[in-house]
Enzyme design. Structure first.
Site, PDB file in Angstrom:
ATOM      1  N   GLU A 210      24.380  55.934   0.416  1.00 13.32           N
ATOM      2  CA  GLU A 210      25.671  56.254  -0.198  1.00 13.32           C
ATOM      3  C   GLU A 210      26.435  54.971  -0.536  1.00 13.32           C
ATOM      4  O   GLU A 210      26.696  54.664  -1.689  1.00 13.32           O
ATOM      5  CB  GLU A 210      26.519  57.136   0.743  1.00 13.32           C
TER       6      GLU A 210
ATOM      7  N   GLU B   6      19.235  61.483   2.462  1.00 10.23           N
ATOM      8  CA  GLU B   6      20.185  62.025   3.436  1.00 10.23           C
ATOM      9  C   GLU B   6      19.662  63.324   4.029  1.00 10.23           C
ATOM     10  O   GLU B   6      19.952  63.665   5.168  1.00 10.23           O
ATOM     11  CB  GLU B   6      21.542  62.286   2.776  1.00 10.23           C
ATOM     12  N   GLU B   7      18.867  64.038   3.239  1.00 11.17           N
ATOM     13  CA  GLU B   7      18.434  65.381   3.673  1.00 11.17           C
ATOM     14  C   GLU B   7      17.125  65.363   4.446  1.00 11.17           C
ATOM     15  O   GLU B   7      16.624  66.434   4.819  1.00 11.17           O
ATOM     16  CB  GLU B   7      18.315  66.301   2.450  1.00 11.17           C
TER      17      GLU B   7
HETATM   18  P1  AFP Z   1      29.608  65.878   2.050  1.00  9.38           P
HETATM   19  O1  AFP Z   1      28.502  65.598   1.079  1.00  9.38           O
HETATM   20  O2  AFP Z   1      29.125  66.220   3.423  1.00  9.38           O
HETATM   21  O3  AFP Z   1      30.640  66.836   1.513  1.00  9.38           O
HETATM   22  O4  AFP Z   1      30.379  64.496   2.267  1.00  9.38           O
HETATM   23  C1  AFP Z   1      30.905  63.885   1.116  1.00  9.38           C
HETATM   24  C2  AFP Z   1      31.319  62.490   1.524  1.00  9.38           C
HETATM   25  O5  AFP Z   1      30.190  61.806   2.010  1.00  9.38           O
HETATM   26  C3  AFP Z   1      31.990  61.747   0.382  1.00  9.38           C
HETATM   27  O6  AFP Z   1      31.429  62.037  -0.853  1.00  9.38           O
HETATM   28  C4  AFP Z   1      33.420  62.181   0.482  1.00  9.38           C
HETATM   29  O7  AFP Z   1      34.334  61.242  -0.053  1.00  9.38           O
HETATM   30  C5  AFP Z   1      33.604  62.323   1.992  1.00  9.38           C
HETATM   31  O8  AFP Z   1      32.302  62.570   2.540  1.00  9.38           O
HETATM   32  C6  AFP Z   1      34.487  63.481   2.350  1.00  9.38           C
HETATM   33  O9  AFP Z   1      34.588  63.469   3.757  1.00  9.38           O
HETATM   34  P2  AFP Z   1      35.848  64.194   4.455  1.00  9.38           P
HETATM   35  O10 AFP Z   1      35.666  65.656   4.160  1.00  9.38           O
HETATM   36  O11 AFP Z   1      35.717  63.843   5.893  1.00  9.38           O
HETATM   37  O12 AFP Z   1      37.093  63.634   3.825  1.00  9.38           O
END
Ligand code: AFP
Length: 330
Positions: free
Chosen positions: A276, A92-93
């Site tokens: 993911e 992802e990074e």
């Molecule tokens: P981040 O890694 O950018 O925080 O995103 C986490 C994620 O991919 C997943 O793990 C969460 O369930 C979801 O996104 C949270 O997304 P929202 O903040 O839009 O609810």
């Protein structure tokens, strides 16, 4: 008290049935376990080491990177640097997949979200590392297109959950097994043998704050699970941690469903397919659960790009099937 079973001993025993023996399994999961141990330590100490907060750049999909995102990616890359079996890593990074080994033995590809739940880094909330492993269809120079395989082609998938304890969960297609990190020994010890996802649960995980943008079918599903009806165990309870890995882990152990649908602003939702959703869908199915785009089996989706997004509903079979029924009524 009998000593527990370490991850390595489990992999040796489990690997015995495999055509390619235990060697590949160990060689692929040992670096991931090492990365999990190191990242668990970095997360635990981040606040004391000035490693919280933003790194200052955005990643390939436009998310502002946290310092721990960058650190997590470096830890995973370093852990696999010496692994001759992994030809390349899609992360992802990283904008593009990177070459890791040009050895003739490099017959695997690693897809990873090194740190899932980045919004949680500074507030001591759960985080995760997600990994999925494919075979290469060929040898020779690596091309990014080799990563574009259906999730059903994964030979190994799993995650590390950095929560109240650190747990590594994996599958190689013969069930799902969980290992809890014994920090005193520095080993992942078998703690959840053959995880079986309950057929149904009374918990849902979703960012309900976005419900006004959801399609009618998803909104009707939300109305259904929040109705008062004791005879059918409703309303269900909302649990949403901000880290898919943590919410899925709860679904696997207690039952329930996590969903992140598309909306007009982001028709394919937020979550990325390759590193993911597909790995976690593989784990969910292997544990007797299900994973859907809302319209069909998620593991059948053919990626067209490494950072492609997909809508997802994953967890207990009955909960995912009910979600799909409401989506079908659109
Ligand atoms: P981040 O890694 O950018 O925080 O995103 C986490 C994620 O991919 C997943 O793990 C969460 O369930 C979801 O996104 C949270 O997304 P929202 O903040 O839009 O609810």
């Amino acid at each position: 008290m009998a000593a527990g079973k370490t991850l390595n001993r489990h992999l040796i025993e489990e690997g015995g049935w495999r055509q390619d023996g235990a060697g590949d399994l160990l060689a692929l999961l040992e670096p991931m376990a090492l990365a999990g141990k190191i990242l668990a330590r970095e997360i635990d100490q981040a606040a004391l080491a000035g490693k919280l907060g933003l790194a200052g750049d955005a990643n390939a999909t436009g998310d502002m990177q946290k310092k721990l995102d960058v650190i997590g990616n470096e830890i995973v890359m370093d852990a696999f640097a010496g692994c001759s079996l992994v030809a390349g890593i899609a992360s992802e990074e990283l904008d593009e997949a990177v070459v890791m080994s040009t050895s003739e033995d490099a017959r695997y590809l690693l897809c990873t979200d090194p740190l899932d739940g980045s919004s949680n880094t500074d507030v001591n909330a759960p985080l995760g590392t997600i990994f999925g492993i494919f075979r290469r269809g060929r040898t020779g120079e690596l091309s990014g297109g080799e990563f574009l395989q259906k999730g059903s082609e994964q030979v190994c998938a799993g995650y590390v959950l950095y929560g109240t304890s650190t747990v590594l969960v994996y599958t190689v297609g013969a069930g799902v097994h969980g290992f809890t990190l014994d920090r005193g020994v520095g080993e992942f010890m078998l703690s959840h043998h053959d995880i079986r996802c309950p057929e149904k649960g009374s918990v849902y995980s979703a960012n309900v704050g976005r419900h006004k943008a959801w399609k009618p079918g998803v909104r009707r599903y939300l109305d259904h699970v929040t109705e008062q009806d004791k005879s059918t165990g409703r309303p269900h309870s909302l649990r949403y941690t901000g880290a898919l890995v943590a919410d899925l882990h709860r679904c696997l152990l207690d039952g329930g469903v996590y969903f992140y649908p598309g909306d007009p602003g982001s028709p394919n939702g937020k979550l990325r397919l390759l590193y993911e959703c597909a790995p976690l869908a593989c784990v969910a199915e292997q544990a007797g659960g299900a994973a859907s785009t809302g319209r069909g089996r998620l593991l059948e989706v053919m990626p067209e790009a490494i950072h492609q997004r997909t809508p997802i509903a994953v967890g207990s079979v009955d909960n995912v099937a009910l979600y799909e029924r409401f989506m079908a009524e659109e």
